[in-house]
Write a protein that holds these residues in place. Sequence first.
Motif, PDB file in Angstrom:
ATOM      1  N   UNK A   1      -2.663  -1.483  21.593  1.00  0.00           N
ATOM      2  CA  UNK A   1      -2.321  -0.202  21.014  1.00  0.00           C
ATOM      3  C   UNK A   1      -1.169  -0.403  20.033  1.00  0.00           C
ATOM      4  N   UNK A   2      -1.099   0.207  18.889  1.00  0.00           N
ATOM      5  CA  UNK A   2      -1.979   1.253  18.358  1.00  0.00           C
ATOM      6  C   UNK A   2      -3.272   0.745  17.704  1.00  0.00           C
ATOM      7  N   UNK A   3      -3.611  -0.519  17.830  1.00  0.00           N
ATOM      8  CA  UNK A   3      -4.837  -1.011  17.181  1.00  0.00           C
ATOM      9  C   UNK A   3      -5.831  -1.560  18.196  1.00  0.00           C
TER      10      UNK A   3
ATOM     11  N   UNK B   1      -8.419   0.793   8.577  1.00  0.00           N
ATOM     12  CA  UNK B   1      -8.912   0.205   7.327  1.00  0.00           C
ATOM     13  C   UNK B   1      -7.973   0.563   6.178  1.00  0.00           C
ATOM     14  N   UNK B   2      -7.588   1.850   6.150  1.00  0.00           N
ATOM     15  CA  UNK B   2      -6.691   2.319   5.100  1.00  0.00           C
ATOM     16  C   UNK B   2      -5.378   1.551   5.130  1.00  0.00           C
ATOM     17  N   UNK B   3      -4.845   1.400   6.351  1.00  0.00           N
ATOM     18  CA  UNK B   3      -3.566   0.712   6.505  1.00  0.00           C
ATOM     19  C   UNK B   3      -3.687  -0.751   6.085  1.00  0.00           C
ATOM     20  N   UNK B   4      -4.767  -1.397   6.523  1.00  0.00           N
ATOM     21  CA  UNK B   4      -4.926  -2.820   6.240  1.00  0.00           C
ATOM     22  C   UNK B   4      -5.108  -3.109   4.759  1.00  0.00           C
ATOM     23  N   UNK B   5      -6.044  -2.379   4.120  1.00  0.00           N
ATOM     24  CA  UNK B   5      -6.407  -2.715   2.748  1.00  0.00           C
ATOM     25  C   UNK B   5      -5.511  -2.058   1.710  1.00  0.00           C
ATOM     26  N   UNK B   6      -5.128  -0.796   1.943  1.00  0.00           N
ATOM     27  CA  UNK B   6      -4.441  -0.062   0.881  1.00  0.00           C
ATOM     28  C   UNK B   6      -2.931  -0.099   1.009  1.00  0.00           C
ATOM     29  N   UNK B   7      -2.424  -0.464   2.184  1.00  0.00           N
ATOM     30  CA  UNK B   7      -0.962  -0.456   2.356  1.00  0.00           C
ATOM     31  C   UNK B   7      -0.433  -1.860   2.628  1.00  0.00           C
ATOM     32  N   UNK B   8      -0.947  -2.502   3.687  1.00  0.00           N
ATOM     33  CA  UNK B   8      -0.389  -3.805   4.061  1.00  0.00           C
ATOM     34  C   UNK B   8      -0.663  -4.878   3.015  1.00  0.00           C
ATOM     35  N   UNK B   9      -1.882  -4.856   2.439  1.00  0.00           N
ATOM     36  CA  UNK B   9      -2.221  -5.892   1.453  1.00  0.00           C
ATOM     37  C   UNK B   9      -1.336  -5.803   0.206  1.00  0.00           C
ATOM     38  N   UNK B  10      -1.196  -4.615  -0.437  1.00  0.00           N
ATOM     39  CA  UNK B  10      -0.270  -4.528  -1.578  1.00  0.00           C
ATOM     40  C   UNK B  10       1.164  -4.852  -1.186  1.00  0.00           C
ATOM     41  N   UNK B  11       1.590  -4.393   0.001  1.00  0.00           N
ATOM     42  CA  UNK B  11       2.951  -4.691   0.448  1.00  0.00           C
ATOM     43  C   UNK B  11       3.143  -6.204   0.593  1.00  0.00           C
ATOM     44  N   UNK B  12       2.125  -6.876   1.098  1.00  0.00           N
ATOM     45  CA  UNK B  12       2.191  -8.326   1.239  1.00  0.00           C
ATOM     46  C   UNK B  12       2.362  -9.002  -0.109  1.00  0.00           C
ATOM     47  N   UNK B  13       1.612  -8.496  -1.103  1.00  0.00           N
ATOM     48  CA  UNK B  13       1.739  -9.068  -2.453  1.00  0.00           C
ATOM     49  C   UNK B  13       3.130  -8.813  -3.018  1.00  0.00           C
TER      50      UNK B  13
ATOM     51  N   UNK C   1      13.398 -11.869   5.251  1.00  0.00           N
ATOM     52  CA  UNK C   1      12.048 -11.369   4.966  1.00  0.00           C
ATOM     53  C   UNK C   1      11.735 -10.106   5.779  1.00  0.00           C
ATOM     54  N   UNK C   2      12.546  -9.048   5.650  1.00  0.00           N
ATOM     55  CA  UNK C   2      12.303  -7.875   6.509  1.00  0.00           C
ATOM     56  C   UNK C   2      10.931  -7.249   6.286  1.00  0.00           C
ATOM     57  N   UNK C   3      10.508  -7.185   5.029  1.00  0.00           N
ATOM     58  CA  UNK C   3       9.211  -6.584   4.719  1.00  0.00           C
ATOM     59  C   UNK C   3       8.083  -7.425   5.315  1.00  0.00           C
ATOM     60  N   UNK C   4       8.207  -8.741   5.124  1.00  0.00           N
ATOM     61  CA  UNK C   4       7.207  -9.652   5.676  1.00  0.00           C
ATOM     62  C   UNK C   4       7.130  -9.530   7.183  1.00  0.00           C
ATOM     63  N   UNK C   5       8.288  -9.339   7.831  1.00  0.00           N
ATOM     64  CA  UNK C   5       8.323  -9.203   9.283  1.00  0.00           C
ATOM     65  C   UNK C   5       7.543  -7.981   9.733  1.00  0.00           C
ATOM     66  N   UNK C   6       7.756  -6.853   9.043  1.00  0.00           N
ATOM     67  CA  UNK C   6       7.055  -5.625   9.435  1.00  0.00           C
ATOM     68  C   UNK C   6       5.552  -5.788   9.246  1.00  0.00           C
ATOM     69  N   UNK C   7       5.145  -6.403   8.132  1.00  0.00           N
ATOM     70  CA  UNK C   7       3.718  -6.616   7.892  1.00  0.00           C
ATOM     71  C   UNK C   7       3.133  -7.507   8.980  1.00  0.00           C
ATOM     72  N   UNK C   8       3.837  -8.607   9.266  1.00  0.00           N
ATOM     73  CA  UNK C   8       3.328  -9.555  10.253  1.00  0.00           C
ATOM     74  C   UNK C   8       3.257  -8.924  11.640  1.00  0.00           C
ATOM     75  N   UNK C   9       4.273  -8.141  11.977  1.00  0.00           N
ATOM     76  CA  UNK C   9       4.307  -7.483  13.291  1.00  0.00           C
ATOM     77  C   UNK C   9       3.131  -6.526  13.427  1.00  0.00           C
ATOM     78  N   UNK C  10       2.902  -5.716  12.381  1.00  0.00           N
ATOM     79  CA  UNK C  10       1.790  -4.762  12.418  1.00  0.00           C
ATOM     80  C   UNK C  10       0.468  -5.502  12.577  1.00  0.00           C
ATOM     81  N   UNK C  11       0.305  -6.572  11.787  1.00  0.00           N
ATOM     82  CA  UNK C  11      -0.931  -7.350  11.863  1.00  0.00           C
ATOM     83  C   UNK C  11      -1.074  -8.007  13.230  1.00  0.00           C
ATOM     84  N   UNK C  12       0.052  -8.401  13.834  1.00  0.00           N
ATOM     85  CA  UNK C  12       0.003  -9.028  15.152  1.00  0.00           C
ATOM     86  C   UNK C  12      -0.551  -8.065  16.198  1.00  0.00           C
ATOM     87  N   UNK C  13      -0.130  -6.802  16.102  1.00  0.00           N
ATOM     88  CA  UNK C  13      -0.654  -5.806  17.042  1.00  0.00           C
ATOM     89  C   UNK C  13      -2.162  -5.721  16.914  1.00  0.00           C
ATOM     90  N   UNK C  14      -2.663  -5.772  15.669  1.00  0.00           N
ATOM     91  CA  UNK C  14      -4.107  -5.716  15.448  1.00  0.00           C
ATOM     92  C   UNK C  14      -4.763  -6.970  16.000  1.00  0.00           C
TER      93      UNK C  14
END
Lengths: 167, 349
Positions: free
Chosen positions: B220-222, B323-335, B202-215
């Motif tokens: 930093x960066x969130x 906001x842009x990253x969360x809603x317009x990038x991470x959410x579609x990538x998650x789907x 699940x490499x894509x899922x890992x990147x999404x989860x990691x980014x969300x974890x930082x938030x």
Amino acid sequence: MNNRKNTEVERMSLAEKAYLPEIARGLGLTLRRLFRPKMTRQYPEERWQPLGSYRGRPVLVKDSDGERCVACGLCARVCPALAIEVQAGETDKTKERYPAKFEINMLRCIYCGFCEEACPEEAIVMSPNYVFTTRSRNKAILDKEALLTPAEELKERLEFLKQFKNQ
Amino acid sequence: MDSFLYILALAGIKLGIVFTLVLLAAAALVYLERRIAGIIQDRLGPNRTGPFGLLQPFADVTKLLMKEDIVPEAANKKIHGIAPIITLGVAFVVYAVIPFGDYILINGEKIYMGLATAPDINIGILFILAMTSVGIYGITLAGWSSNNKYSLIGGLRSAAQMVSYEIAMGLALVGVVMLTGSFGLSDIVRHQDGWLWNIFTQPLGFIIFLTASFAEMNRTPFDLPEADAELVGGYNTEYSGMKFGMFFLAEYANMATSSAIIALVYLGGWTLPVPAETLGLEDGSVLLGLAQFVTFIVKIFAMTIFIIWVRWSIPRFRYDQLMHLGWKILLPLGLINLVLTAVGIKIFA
């Protein structure tokens, strides 16, 4: 038509917009720092040796035949912070005058070096010493005993003055 | 009555162990953070307090304990006091479901290596998601109760930030849950045995989860709720003394928690790098349990070092960029990740 790319986002390539490669690059940059020499100086153990041009605590020069100061009072006169107090005394020696009292208040001194410039005898100079904290205000007022320093210790500063003073 | 006392005693012991472990981990992380920050900035970092400066975090906490606790006159004093407790409490509560290893057999009785009073709880991931969401209340309430414009903006940002990354985070986890067929953290770890780590599947899922974890960790960066450069200190501007210290500890405890979750869900958790049989360790033996525990701790620390490394490399995102990253990038990538996982399962299984 004006097709100029005006914003930073428009100028970025696809790889830059994807962000992850750039993050990897940034991480690589900080990783390389790991192997660079550190700037830190371990202060109390490792001390910086100032050059001759450094203006540290002002001191009175002591030659082999005693102090150079003739208590003319020019340093006290020129001192913008009124940190120096001199009272002259007289002797029977060829150099008739000597400072009976010479005090520098280090709480007032601003290290401008005017005293050194004004001195006709090169008797008061800025030493390389920068470590002189005290635990009480009274101890920050230095008397003649504390100020007199052998000329050998001030060699670099004296050399520097010979080269550049009054130019 | 006897069994009740037994459960109580066992829970008490586990509680003590985890409490100590988390506080020690937080102390170690404070030290690591300052040391790594120093190295990255061509400095040495703290190296005077104790050998190699190892006692620095204890000196920090002692200083915070002795400081005056100032509460603003116009603050809502009750909530102002409760907020840091919520934040730190939640950071600890999450450990209730984190397994530190598989079970140990003592007198034929299975003892699971974790704090869970209900052993091997089967909704671990849901519990963690729920609890970390509660943690945001601490920050939001801290910002609101301080009666300070910067604190309030920090608190609001924290709430808005949570809404925009948690959905993506949940979606990334759904992929893992689909692969495993269970919400239980132990099941997810057992499923990754033998280098079948989810980071590879699940490499894509890992990147999404990691980014969300930082938030989620507010790092930093969130770290927008804190944003020292623009908000003075964000939600903790009006905090001092040990109340600030609690936020401080919670940040590092959260870091350890998030690293633990990432290690469990994506990095194979406590599975050993080689099969237990080749090491000659019996199933359920104490030695095997210890080996698993050490493996897990090593993974957690590797992850936290990475998180610290990122903090000192990458600048803070702007609010709208998050906001842009969360809603317009991470959410579609998650789907997309979800669909890909479903297709993958259909094809390969």
